[in-house]
Design an enzyme around this catalytic site. Structure first.
Site, PDB file in Angstrom:
ATOM      1  N   GLU A 153      -1.110   7.740   7.771  1.00 32.85           N
ATOM      2  CA  GLU A 153      -1.894   8.740   7.032  1.00 32.85           C
ATOM      3  C   GLU A 153      -2.557   9.678   8.029  1.00 32.85           C
ATOM      4  O   GLU A 153      -2.818   9.292   9.174  1.00 32.85           O
ATOM      5  CB  GLU A 153      -3.029   8.052   6.246  1.00 32.85           C
ATOM      6  CG  GLU A 153      -2.596   7.363   4.973  1.00 32.85           C
ATOM      7  CD  GLU A 153      -3.751   6.616   4.300  1.00 32.85           C
ATOM      8  OE1 GLU A 153      -4.865   6.552   4.861  1.00 32.85           O
ATOM      9  OE2 GLU A 153      -3.530   6.092   3.207  1.00 32.85           O
TER      10      GLU A 153
ATOM     11  N   LYS B 256     -17.026  -3.028   5.618  1.00 31.05           N
ATOM     12  CA  LYS B 256     -18.251  -2.573   4.970  1.00 31.05           C
ATOM     13  C   LYS B 256     -19.462  -3.445   5.320  1.00 31.05           C
ATOM     14  O   LYS B 256     -19.341  -4.665   5.409  1.00 31.05           O
ATOM     15  CB  LYS B 256     -18.054  -2.595   3.447  1.00 31.05           C
ATOM     16  CG  LYS B 256     -16.902  -1.710   3.003  1.00 31.05           C
ATOM     17  CD  LYS B 256     -16.384  -2.108   1.633  1.00 31.05           C
ATOM     18  CE  LYS B 256     -15.119  -1.342   1.298  1.00 31.05           C
ATOM     19  NZ  LYS B 256     -14.431  -1.864   0.122  1.00 31.05           N
TER      20      LYS B 256
ATOM     21  N   ASN C  62      -7.772  -2.627  -4.666  1.00 36.77           N
ATOM     22  CA  ASN C  62      -8.038  -4.042  -4.393  1.00 36.77           C
ATOM     23  C   ASN C  62      -7.938  -4.784  -5.720  1.00 36.77           C
ATOM     24  O   ASN C  62      -8.703  -4.511  -6.653  1.00 36.77           O
ATOM     25  CB  ASN C  62      -9.414  -4.241  -3.774  1.00 36.77           C
ATOM     26  CG  ASN C  62      -9.454  -3.809  -2.307  1.00 36.77           C
ATOM     27  OD1 ASN C  62     -10.466  -3.358  -1.819  1.00 36.77           O
ATOM     28  ND2 ASN C  62      -8.346  -3.925  -1.613  1.00 36.77           N
TER      29      ASN C  62
ATOM     30  N   ARG D  64      -8.798  -7.554  -7.053  1.00 37.75           N
ATOM     31  CA  ARG D  64      -9.652  -8.752  -7.120  1.00 37.75           C
ATOM     32  C   ARG D  64     -11.096  -8.294  -7.337  1.00 37.75           C
ATOM     33  O   ARG D  64     -11.382  -7.099  -7.291  1.00 37.75           O
ATOM     34  CB  ARG D  64      -9.586  -9.499  -5.786  1.00 37.75           C
ATOM     35  CG  ARG D  64      -9.949  -8.585  -4.627  1.00 37.75           C
ATOM     36  CD  ARG D  64     -10.174  -9.303  -3.329  1.00 37.75           C
ATOM     37  NE  ARG D  64      -9.952  -8.449  -2.176  1.00 37.75           N
ATOM     38  CZ  ARG D  64     -10.805  -7.559  -1.705  1.00 37.75           C
ATOM     39  NH1 ARG D  64     -11.977  -7.389  -2.280  1.00 37.75           N
ATOM     40  NH2 ARG D  64     -10.520  -6.814  -0.667  1.00 37.75           N
TER      41      ARG D  64
ATOM     42  N   ARG E 218     -24.905  -6.647   3.328  1.00 38.32           N
ATOM     43  CA  ARG E 218     -24.245  -7.923   3.642  1.00 38.32           C
ATOM     44  C   ARG E 218     -25.003  -8.568   4.801  1.00 38.32           C
ATOM     45  O   ARG E 218     -25.143  -7.958   5.867  1.00 38.32           O
ATOM     46  CB  ARG E 218     -22.800  -7.681   4.067  1.00 38.32           C
ATOM     47  CG  ARG E 218     -21.980  -7.022   2.989  1.00 38.32           C
ATOM     48  CD  ARG E 218     -20.529  -6.982   3.394  1.00 38.32           C
ATOM     49  NE  ARG E 218     -19.775  -6.202   2.429  1.00 38.32           N
ATOM     50  CZ  ARG E 218     -18.461  -6.247   2.296  1.00 38.32           C
ATOM     51  NH1 ARG E 218     -17.753  -7.030   3.090  1.00 38.32           N
ATOM     52  NH2 ARG E 218     -17.831  -5.514   1.399  1.00 38.32           N
TER      53      ARG E 218
ATOM     54  N   LYS F 230       0.809  -1.219   0.000  1.00 38.87           N
ATOM     55  CA  LYS F 230       0.000   0.000   0.000  1.00 38.87           C
ATOM     56  C   LYS F 230       0.840   1.267   0.000  1.00 38.87           C
ATOM     57  O   LYS F 230       0.403   2.307  -0.503  1.00 38.87           O
ATOM     58  CB  LYS F 230      -0.919  -0.008   1.208  1.00 38.87           C
ATOM     59  CG  LYS F 230      -1.982  -1.087   1.178  1.00 38.87           C
ATOM     60  CD  LYS F 230      -2.962  -0.728   2.253  1.00 38.87           C
ATOM     61  CE  LYS F 230      -3.977  -1.766   2.549  1.00 38.87           C
ATOM     62  NZ  LYS F 230      -4.952  -1.210   3.504  1.00 38.87           N
TER      63      LYS F 230
ATOM     64  N   VAL G  87     -16.594  -8.100  -2.741  1.00 37.14           N
ATOM     65  CA  VAL G  87     -17.883  -8.563  -2.224  1.00 37.14           C
ATOM     66  C   VAL G  87     -19.024  -7.731  -2.829  1.00 37.14           C
ATOM     67  O   VAL G  87     -20.060  -8.262  -3.233  1.00 37.14           O
ATOM     68  CB  VAL G  87     -17.907  -8.437  -0.678  1.00 37.14           C
ATOM     69  CG1 VAL G  87     -19.292  -8.731  -0.124  1.00 37.14           C
ATOM     70  CG2 VAL G  87     -16.863  -9.347  -0.047  1.00 37.14           C
TER      71      VAL G  87
ATOM     72  N   GLU H   9      -6.293   2.944  -1.607  1.00 34.83           N
ATOM     73  CA  GLU H   9      -5.656   1.678  -2.009  1.00 34.83           C
ATOM     74  C   GLU H   9      -6.364   1.090  -3.220  1.00 34.83           C
ATOM     75  O   GLU H   9      -7.446   1.530  -3.603  1.00 34.83           O
ATOM     76  CB  GLU H   9      -5.667   0.672  -0.859  1.00 34.83           C
ATOM     77  CG  GLU H   9      -7.057   0.227  -0.459  1.00 34.83           C
ATOM     78  CD  GLU H   9      -7.047  -1.041   0.400  1.00 34.83           C
ATOM     79  OE1 GLU H   9      -6.049  -1.782   0.382  1.00 34.83           O
ATOM     80  OE2 GLU H   9      -8.059  -1.291   1.070  1.00 34.83           O
TER      81      GLU H   9
ATOM     82  N   TYR I  85      -5.653  11.092   9.707  1.00 34.64           N
ATOM     83  CA  TYR I  85      -6.961  10.467   9.916  1.00 34.64           C
ATOM     84  C   TYR I  85      -8.029  11.491   9.558  1.00 34.64           C
ATOM     85  O   TYR I  85      -8.154  12.537  10.190  1.00 34.64           O
ATOM     86  CB  TYR I  85      -7.116  10.020  11.366  1.00 34.64           C
ATOM     87  CG  TYR I  85      -8.380   9.248  11.607  1.00 34.64           C
ATOM     88  CD1 TYR I  85      -8.575   7.999  11.023  1.00 34.64           C
ATOM     89  CD2 TYR I  85      -9.403   9.769  12.407  1.00 34.64           C
ATOM     90  CE1 TYR I  85      -9.737   7.282  11.225  1.00 34.64           C
ATOM     91  CE2 TYR I  85     -10.574   9.050  12.619  1.00 34.64           C
ATOM     92  CZ  TYR I  85     -10.729   7.804  12.026  1.00 34.64           C
ATOM     93  OH  TYR I  85     -11.882   7.092  12.228  1.00 34.64           O
TER      94      TYR I  85
HETATM   95  P1  ADP Z   1      -8.353  -2.294   4.383  1.00 34.31           P
HETATM   96  O1  ADP Z   1      -7.553  -2.639   3.180  1.00 34.31           O
HETATM   97  O2  ADP Z   1      -7.871  -2.966   5.632  1.00 34.31           O
HETATM   98  O3  ADP Z   1      -9.824  -2.447   4.150  1.00 34.31           O
HETATM   99  P2  ADP Z   1      -8.465   0.568   3.824  1.00 34.31           P
HETATM  100  O4  ADP Z   1      -7.241   1.368   3.619  1.00 34.31           O
HETATM  101  O5  ADP Z   1      -9.249   0.169   2.615  1.00 34.31           O
HETATM  102  O6  ADP Z   1      -8.070  -0.743   4.675  1.00 34.31           O
HETATM  103  O7  ADP Z   1      -9.446   1.307   4.822  1.00 34.31           O
HETATM  104  C1  ADP Z   1     -10.611   0.710   5.330  1.00 34.31           C
HETATM  105  C2  ADP Z   1     -11.456   1.766   6.031  1.00 34.31           C
HETATM  106  O8  ADP Z   1     -10.724   2.381   7.092  1.00 34.31           O
HETATM  107  C3  ADP Z   1     -11.898   2.924   5.147  1.00 34.31           C
HETATM  108  O9  ADP Z   1     -13.042   2.628   4.407  1.00 34.31           O
HETATM  109  C4  ADP Z   1     -12.151   4.000   6.192  1.00 34.31           C
HETATM  110  O10 ADP Z   1     -13.384   3.788   6.859  1.00 34.31           O
HETATM  111  C5  ADP Z   1     -11.043   3.749   7.181  1.00 34.31           C
HETATM  112  N1  ADP Z   1      -9.852   4.575   6.863  1.00 34.31           N
HETATM  113  C6  ADP Z   1      -8.746   4.172   6.188  1.00 34.31           C
HETATM  114  N2  ADP Z   1      -7.869   5.184   6.058  1.00 34.31           N
HETATM  115  C7  ADP Z   1      -8.406   6.252   6.661  1.00 34.31           C
HETATM  116  C8  ADP Z   1      -7.994   7.618   6.871  1.00 34.31           C
HETATM  117  N3  ADP Z   1      -6.801   8.075   6.433  1.00 34.31           N
HETATM  118  N4  ADP Z   1      -8.838   8.448   7.525  1.00 34.31           N
HETATM  119  C9  ADP Z   1     -10.040   8.019   7.983  1.00 34.31           C
HETATM  120  N5  ADP Z   1     -10.491   6.756   7.836  1.00 34.31           N
HETATM  121  C10 ADP Z   1      -9.693   5.874   7.176  1.00 34.31           C
END
Ligand code: ADP
Length: 449
Positions: A202, A239, A292, A294, A340, A118, A297, A290, A204
């Site tokens: 990152e 989700k 994904n 693949r 879901r 990532k 869901v 990020e 938040y």
């Molecule tokens: P994973 O790959 O584990 O699912 P993600 O990077 O896709 O992780 O993030 C999953 C969730 O985490 C996001 O949908 C959001 O709700 C929260 N999240 C991730 N990064 C941040 C951020 N920088 N600020 C606020 N929420 C975040």
């Protein structure tokens, strides 16, 4: 052009059934592998061949690469569809498939590897001018560097695993002390869960929306996006409800996000289906988080609004067919929402429930799609995730889709285990949900407080 005549499905449950359905319609024979815990699953009967690859625990079955490859070789399949989870984003598995001359239905080993990291994916996004959440440049090596990043971007920050996924292992820090403690704990967790201690940081973002773009790309450089999914309704960063289109997202933001997603896909020389995930803040600025690599869901909501069967497209692309259509050919119609259905108790912090489903009466009627492998008498094995199906609706607009979802949730009878359905019935009545005022903190704020 080669066409697959037989495919192995290296997965279980609803996604195994979903892939089976796609193959049947394409007149492709199917081999499905299963663990002994899944031996009574109904979908096994639909496959041309079903092969038991071991006991319930995933490490001895659905994650056991030699067993899956043996099953593929014995049955002489030309390709493997990994579904989602398990081996779907495992570059090593994709590489072994390639060395055995079996097509992996997904992107290239190189794309899985470069986007699975990532921190590297962020760099790639930035290099093509796509905005990322402010944060560290690459991996953060120790607590002191973490403090340095936080000083630069300001609190709160989120610590994430470079090889993370599934909403696991992320920690929010509001000050120096929680950052240092969180960093050390996250490193240990990442090492255990993802076999790599590497972390990045990152900013938040406060209550963002999670909006992601579905892309499809062929092996000849043609890439399209299939619009967005709003996946803001989450618990513990995972989700629960997804919809398309994202309510209230202006067309120009949607268009810009679609173009950004395509730029990243092209930079990674991406082929097959993939999802580029973004966070959207209150001012509608979007930030890449990020990719994904693949099928996801929540892919059915995109299928419902575009009319495109994403699994069939994955198979076509992997078999070497060109996309055969361009961005201007993608038409969006109506609004789709997915819930879901998890065997969990929302009232006790979403504790998973295993056990027997004594009664299962699915909803039906206009605009309702149910993707589930479950029937009455189904025993939920304790080894896998708690999702027992997905209820999807699609109608002419969001208001009508919500009305259909409420009706379908009312019709749906599941007895013997707790499910997330009672929570959804409340959400689909909620003042702010009905107005599209949603963000990733919604469920926590209104339902877990
Ligand atoms: P994973 O790959 O584990 O699912 P993600 O990077 O896709 O992780 O993030 C999953 C969730 O985490 C996001 O949908 C959001 O709700 C929260 N999240 C991730 N990064 C941040 C951020 N920088 N600020 C606020 N929420 C975040």
């Amino acid at each position: 052009m080669k066409r697959f005549s037989r495919i192995l499905i290296a997965n279980r449950g609803e996604v195994a059934l979903r892939i089976l359905r796609a193959c049947k319609e394409l007149d492709i024979e199917t081999v499905v592998v299963y663990s002994s815990a899944d031996k009574d699953s109904n979908y096994l009967r639909l496959a041309d061949q079903a092969i038991c690859i071991g006991p319930g625990p995933s490490l001895q079955s659905y994650l056991d690469i030699p067993k899956i490859i043996s099953a593929a070789e014995i049955t002489d399949v030309e390709a493997i569809h990994p579904g989602y989870g398990f081996l779907a984003e495992n570059a090593h598995f994709a590489e072994i498939c390639r060395s055995c001359n079996i097509e992996f239905i997904g992107p290239s080993v190189e794309a899985i590897r470069s986007l699975g990291d990532k921190a590297k994916a962020r760099e790639m996004a930035r290099s093509v001018g796509v905005p990322c959440v402010p944060g560290s440049d690459g991996v953060v090596k120790d607590e002191n560097s973490a403090l340095e990043v936080a000083r630069h971007i300001g609190y709160p920050v989120i610590i994430k695993a470079v090889w993370g996924g599934g909403g696991r292992g992320m920690r929010v820090a509001h000050n120096n002390i929680s950052l240092v403690n969180g960093f050390l704990a996250a490193r240990t967790e990442a090492e255990t869960a993802f076999k790599s201690p590497e972390l990045y940081i990152e900013k938040y973002i406060d209550k963002p929306r999670h909006v992601e773009i579905q892309i499809l790309a062929d092996n000849y450089g043609d890439t399209v996006h299939l619009g967005e999914r709003d996946c803001s309704l989450q618990r513990r960063h995972q989700k629960l409800i997804e919809e398309s289109p994202a309510p209230g997202l202006p067309a120009e933001v949607r268009g810009a996000m679609g173009e950004a997603a395509k730029k990243i896909a092209r930079a990674a020389q991406y082929a097959n289906a993939g999802t580029v995930e973004f966070l959207v803040d209150r001012e509608l600025n979007f930030y890449f988080i990020e990719v994904n690599t693949r099928i996801q869901v929540e892919h059915p909501v995109t299928e419902m609004v575009t009319g495109i069967d994403l699994i069939q497209e994955q198979i076509r692309i992997a078999s070497g067919e060109p996309l055969g259509y361009g961005q201007e050919d993608i038409q969006f119609r109506g609004a789709a929402i997915e819930c879901r259905i998890n065997a969990e108790d929302p009232a006790s912090n979403f504790r998973p429930c295993s056990g027997t489903i004594t009664r299962f009466v699915p909803p039906g009627g206009i605009g309702v799609r149910l993707d589930s492998h479950v029937t009455s008498g189904y025993q939920i094995p304790p080894f896998y995730d708690s999702m027992i199906g997905k209820l999807i609706v699609c109608r002419q607009d969001r208001g009508a889709a919500i009305a259909t979802m409420r009706r379908a949730l009312d019709e749906f009878q599941i007895e013997g285990v707790n499910t997330t359905i009672p929570l959804y019935k409340e959400i689909f009545k909620h003042f702010h949900f009905l107005r599209g005022n949603i963000n990733t903190g919604f469920i926590e704020e209104y339902f877990l407080g």
